[in-house]
Enzyme design. Structure first.
Site, PDB file in Angstrom:
ATOM      1  N   ASN A 129       0.847  -1.192   0.000  1.00 16.59           N
ATOM      2  CA  ASN A 129       0.000   0.000   0.000  1.00 16.59           C
ATOM      3  C   ASN A 129       0.887   1.248   0.000  1.00 16.59           C
ATOM      4  O   ASN A 129       2.115   1.148  -0.006  1.00 16.59           O
ATOM      5  CB  ASN A 129      -1.020  -0.034   1.151  1.00 16.59           C
ATOM      6  CG  ASN A 129      -0.352   0.037   2.515  1.00 16.59           C
ATOM      7  OD1 ASN A 129       0.777   0.523   2.658  1.00 16.59           O
ATOM      8  ND2 ASN A 129      -1.045  -0.433   3.536  1.00 16.59           N
ATOM      9  N   LEU A 180      -4.507   1.114  -2.952  1.00 15.14           N
ATOM     10  CA  LEU A 180      -4.768   2.479  -2.470  1.00 15.14           C
ATOM     11  C   LEU A 180      -6.107   2.597  -1.745  1.00 15.14           C
ATOM     12  O   LEU A 180      -6.730   3.667  -1.746  1.00 15.14           O
ATOM     13  CB  LEU A 180      -4.741   3.437  -3.676  1.00 15.14           C
ATOM     14  CG  LEU A 180      -3.435   3.428  -4.484  1.00 15.14           C
ATOM     15  CD1 LEU A 180      -3.602   4.140  -5.818  1.00 15.14           C
ATOM     16  CD2 LEU A 180      -2.306   4.064  -3.678  1.00 15.14           C
ATOM     17  N   ASP A 201      -4.578  -8.459   2.496  1.00  7.92           N
ATOM     18  CA  ASP A 201      -4.192  -9.871   2.398  1.00  7.92           C
ATOM     19  C   ASP A 201      -5.077 -10.593   1.374  1.00  7.92           C
ATOM     20  O   ASP A 201      -4.600 -11.427   0.599  1.00  7.92           O
ATOM     21  CB  ASP A 201      -4.337 -10.566   3.763  1.00  7.92           C
ATOM     22  CG  ASP A 201      -3.488  -9.896   4.834  1.00  7.92           C
ATOM     23  OD1 ASP A 201      -2.401  -9.392   4.483  1.00  7.92           O
ATOM     24  OD2 ASP A 201      -3.908  -9.868   5.994  1.00  7.92           O
TER      25      ASP A 201
HETATM   26  O1  RIB Z   1      -3.551  -7.761   7.725  1.00  7.49           O
HETATM   27  C1  RIB Z   1      -4.370  -8.019   8.828  1.00  7.49           C
HETATM   28  C2  RIB Z   1      -3.610  -8.764   9.876  1.00  7.49           C
HETATM   29  O2  RIB Z   1      -2.576  -7.965  10.387  1.00  7.49           O
HETATM   30  C3  RIB Z   1      -4.419  -9.169  11.092  1.00  7.49           C
HETATM   31  O3  RIB Z   1      -5.057 -10.408  10.937  1.00  7.49           O
HETATM   32  C4  RIB Z   1      -3.399  -9.116  12.225  1.00  7.49           C
HETATM   33  O4  RIB Z   1      -3.141 -10.348  12.820  1.00  7.49           O
HETATM   34  C5  RIB Z   1      -2.143  -8.505  11.613  1.00  7.49           C
HETATM   35  O5  RIB Z   1      -1.211  -9.453  11.304  1.00  7.49           O
END
Ligand code: RIB
Length: 300
Positions: free
Chosen positions: A180, A215, A246
């Site tokens: 990001n 973004l 993620d």
């Molecule tokens: O990207 C989100 C994650 O960031 C969460 O699940 C937390 O555990 C941290 O690692």
């Protein structure tokens, strides 16, 4: 082709709050829920849901890890490379507001207890052509990147959370850098507000790396050689933004590795991230491939 996510597993303690707690303030939360998270675990689930044969490697505590490994197993992720260590698993204290914003405090726990022998053991089961996916929540990262590169693995790095440690990684060895604007600013040294400048600088410093800059509500942009592609975000009511990045990473790469074009992968990843934002939790908010396709076709 196999995907190895070498990354964190956290127990997320998610507190709903009116506002983020301020320095010196004691405040009651409105709700508490426990979720499985960690950028590594979340990305493993997203890769598995995008149809990839996914293996998770990392470390958990010997006494509190069942929910983490069980959640991955249920999502179809192979867990045989997760090591057990003395002491607690990693955990996160997450505050979320009614506007879907979050703030995250990490304790690395077992995620920071990996040894070189653990890495050697895991990578010994993989080979050229497999994909290695990394974030910045475990130790031994430089060693993993160097070894994975020497073996001919494709390397995907989400340098999150970005700190000084990221700057010492062999970033030029990375095939895909997915980050990001905050992480982009740390690596490029260009101000966070200058998204164009960040992309330009990263593309010039890492000419062999495909860059994907996410973004938030402003969408995402991909840059490689003379190609720059932009994609707006899908509109949803934000409930909890945890794990949106993620989910994007897993579905973008899953789509690319599945043979789709960059345009298609950006579209799929944007739809998947929007669905994750509309739900509570980290791993629990990651949609299935079918949900992503249905949501994506409603956007057209
Ligand atoms: O990207 C989100 C994650 O960031 C969460 O699940 C937390 O555990 C941290 O690692």
């Amino acid at each position: 082709m196999r995907v190895l996510v070498f990354g964190s597993l956290n127990i997320d303690h998610v507190y709903k709050v009116d506002h983020f707690v301020r320095p010196g303030e004691t405040m009651s939360s409105l709700d508490l829920k426990l979720f499985c998270g960690g950028k590594g675990l979340n990305q493993s689930i997203a890769f598995a849901r995008s149809g990839m044969e996914t293996y998770h490697a990392g470390a958990v505590g010997s006494r509190d890890s069942d929910m983490l490994t069980e959640t991955l197993r249920k999502a179809g992720v192979c867990t045989e490379f997760i090591r057990k260590k003395e002491g607690p698993s990693g955990h996160a204290v997450i505050q979320t507001t009614a506007h879907g914003e979050n703030s995250i405090l990490l304790h690395g726990g077992a995620n920071q207890c990996l040894e070189k022998e653990d890495v050697d053991f895991v990578l010994g089961h993989f080979s050229r052509g497999d994909t290695l996916v990394l974030q910045n929540e475990i130790n031994q990262l430089s060693y993993i990147v160097e070894k994975g590169r020497a073996m001919g693995m494709k390397i995907v790095l989400n340098p999150s959370p970005a700190d000084e440690k990221v700057l010492s990684l062999p970033l030029k060895d990375v095939d895909y850098l997915i980050l990001n604007e905050v992480e982009g600013a740390v690596i490029s040294k260009v101000p966070e507000s200058d998204e164009e400048g960040i992309l330009k600088e990263l593309m010039s410093r890492f000419p062999h790396t495909r860059i994907v800059l996410t973004l938030g509500i402003r969408g995402c942009v991909y840059g490689y050689k003379d190609k720059v592609l932009r994609r707006p975000a899908c509109r949803v009511k934000a409930v909890d933004t945890t794990a949106a990045g993620d989910t994007f990473t897993g579905f973008f790469m899953g789509s690319i590795l599945g043979g789709n074009s960059v345009e298609e992968a950006l579209e799929t990843a944007s739809a998947a991230a929007a669905l994750a934002v509309s739900r509570d939790g980290a791993g629990a908010s990651i949609p299935t491939w079918k949900e992503v396709q249905e949501f994506g076709s409603r956007q057209k």
